[in-house]
Design a protein around this motif. Structure first.
Motif, mmCIF file in Angstrom:
data_model
loop_
_atom_site.group_PDB
_atom_site.id
_atom_site.type_symbol
_atom_site.label_atom_id
_atom_site.label_comp_id
_atom_site.label_asym_id
_atom_site.label_seq_id
_atom_site.Cartn_x
_atom_site.Cartn_y
_atom_site.Cartn_z
ATOM 1 N N ASP A 53 0.728 -1.236 0.061
ATOM 2 C CA ASP A 53 -0.015 -0.028 -0.091
ATOM 3 C C ASP A 53 0.762 1.488 -0.114
ATOM 4 O O ASP A 53 1.976 1.269 0.682
ATOM 5 N N ASN A 54 0.449 2.182 -0.799
ATOM 6 C CA ASN A 54 1.184 3.414 -0.802
ATOM 7 C C ASN A 54 2.654 3.450 -1.093
ATOM 8 O O ASN A 54 3.273 4.521 -0.843
ATOM 9 N N LYS A 55 3.260 2.624 -1.918
ATOM 10 C CA LYS A 55 4.429 2.432 -2.312
ATOM 11 C C LYS A 55 4.426 2.546 -3.953
ATOM 12 O O LYS A 55 3.955 1.677 -4.496
ATOM 13 N N ARG A 56 5.299 3.408 -4.318
ATOM 14 C CA ARG A 56 5.510 3.545 -5.850
ATOM 15 C C ARG A 56 6.313 2.503 -6.375
ATOM 16 O O ARG A 56 7.378 2.386 -6.018
ATOM 17 N N THR A 57 5.753 1.866 -7.530
ATOM 18 C CA THR A 57 6.585 1.002 -8.109
ATOM 19 C C THR A 57 6.868 1.389 -9.613
ATOM 20 O O THR A 57 6.157 1.800 -10.347
ATOM 21 N N GLU A 58 8.182 1.353 -10.083
ATOM 22 C CA GLU A 58 8.762 1.778 -11.407
ATOM 23 C C GLU A 58 9.237 0.784 -12.388
ATOM 24 O O GLU A 58 10.132 0.016 -11.836
ATOM 25 N N HIS A 59 9.034 0.997 -13.227
ATOM 26 C CA HIS A 59 9.825 0.152 -14.450
ATOM 27 C C HIS A 59 9.602 0.697 -15.910
ATOM 28 O O HIS A 59 8.623 1.067 -16.360
ATOM 29 N N GLN A 60 10.687 0.649 -16.533
ATOM 30 C CA GLN A 60 10.741 1.298 -17.918
ATOM 31 C C GLN A 60 9.994 2.641 -17.937
ATOM 32 O O GLN A 60 9.396 2.909 -19.107
ATOM 33 N N GLY A 61 10.248 3.489 -17.291
ATOM 34 C CA GLY A 61 9.670 4.638 -17.196
ATOM 35 C C GLY A 61 8.189 4.679 -16.751
ATOM 36 O O GLY A 61 7.858 6.056 -16.415
ATOM 37 N N PHE A 62 7.571 3.847 -16.591
ATOM 38 C CA PHE A 62 6.333 3.621 -16.027
ATOM 39 C C PHE A 62 6.115 3.778 -14.458
ATOM 40 O O PHE A 62 7.240 2.953 -13.855
ATOM 41 N N SER A 83 7.070 3.972 -29.313
ATOM 42 C CA SER A 83 7.150 2.540 -28.886
ATOM 43 C C SER A 83 5.974 2.150 -27.629
ATOM 44 O O SER A 83 6.035 0.965 -27.497
ATOM 45 N N ASP A 84 5.580 3.081 -27.075
ATOM 46 C CA ASP A 84 4.657 2.820 -25.791
ATOM 47 C C ASP A 84 3.205 2.421 -26.570
ATOM 48 O O ASP A 84 2.472 1.935 -25.704
#
Lengths: 114, 111
Positions: A53-62, A83-84
């Motif tokens: 909960d409430n933790k940002r997760t990131e990958h490949q700019g997303f 490419s997105d």
């Protein structure tokens, strides 16, 4: 029952602009949320996942943040690229009390224009 | 690692014929899932095996559809007496934990 709602069927944007794809869910389980991306004629591939909960997760700019208070896991990117362009699925599984199957939203097609 | 392998990639059957779809999961993965993808319904769960045992088949149509996993290296989805509404892309996925890896799918067209 468990469900995932993606409100946008099609999002069209110009390259370089920010994007947010909406995802909300309903479940009685402790949720595990996923974003999958599917390019044309390819298999869905995992983009992001979170159960915290409430933790940002990131990958490949997303990036996305699971908010259990609002049952949301919106996908964002600050600057989209050509490419997105793809089909994006939000999916739900349960950490406990669920057999492991994924419940998918209907998907959002992202079209990025030059 | 070749990923999840599905064969055939495309299959065309006549109405009333049988179709068998094959899936080879990633080596070492203990769970295998089958999903169906259509434009109208999106991605729908069909059935799931863990350590070759059937765990959940709540998404399988009660008639004509069956799935098996005779060994850890492959699973099959069989559709008897195919109907035009069975036309879809059938996706197989395997996993070790919560992350599922999808195969390229089998596009089934029932004429």
């Amino acid at each position: 029952g468990d469900s995932v709602t993606q409100t946008e069927g099609l999002v069209t944007l110009t390259k370089g602009l920010p994007v947010m794809l909406n995802c909300t869910y309903q479940t009685t389980y402790s949720p595990f949320l996923f974003w999958y991306v599917q390019h044309l004629n390819e298999a869905p591939k995992l983009l992001l996942k979170s159960s915290t909960d409430n933790k940002r997760t990131e990958h490949q700019g997303f990036y996305a943040t699971l908010h259990k208070s609002s049952s949301s896991f919106h996908l964002q990117k600050s600057s989209v690229q050509l490419s997105d362009s793809a089909l994006y699925f939000c999916a739900l599984s349960g950490i406990t009390g669920n057999t492991g199957k994924l419940i998918f939203g209907l998907g959002t097609t992202l079209q990025v224009q030059p | 690692n070749a990923g999840v392998i599905q064969t055939p990639r495309h299959k065309v059957t006549g109405k009333g014929q049988e179709a068998t779809l094959w899936c080879e999961p990633i080596s070492g993965h203990s769970a295998v899932f089958w999903y169906r993808q259509t434009i109208v319904q999106g991605l729908e769960f069909l059935t799931y095996f863990r350590n070759q045992a059937p765990i959940d088949d709540s998404g399988m149509p009660k008639e004509r559809f069956s799935a098996q996993m005779p060994n850890q290296s492959h699973s099959t989805l069989k559709i008897q007496s195919t109907q035009p509404q069975d036309s879809a892309v059938y996706l197989c996925a395997s996993s070790l934990d919560f992350e599922q890896y999808f195969g390229p799918g089998t596009r089934l067209t029932v004429l």
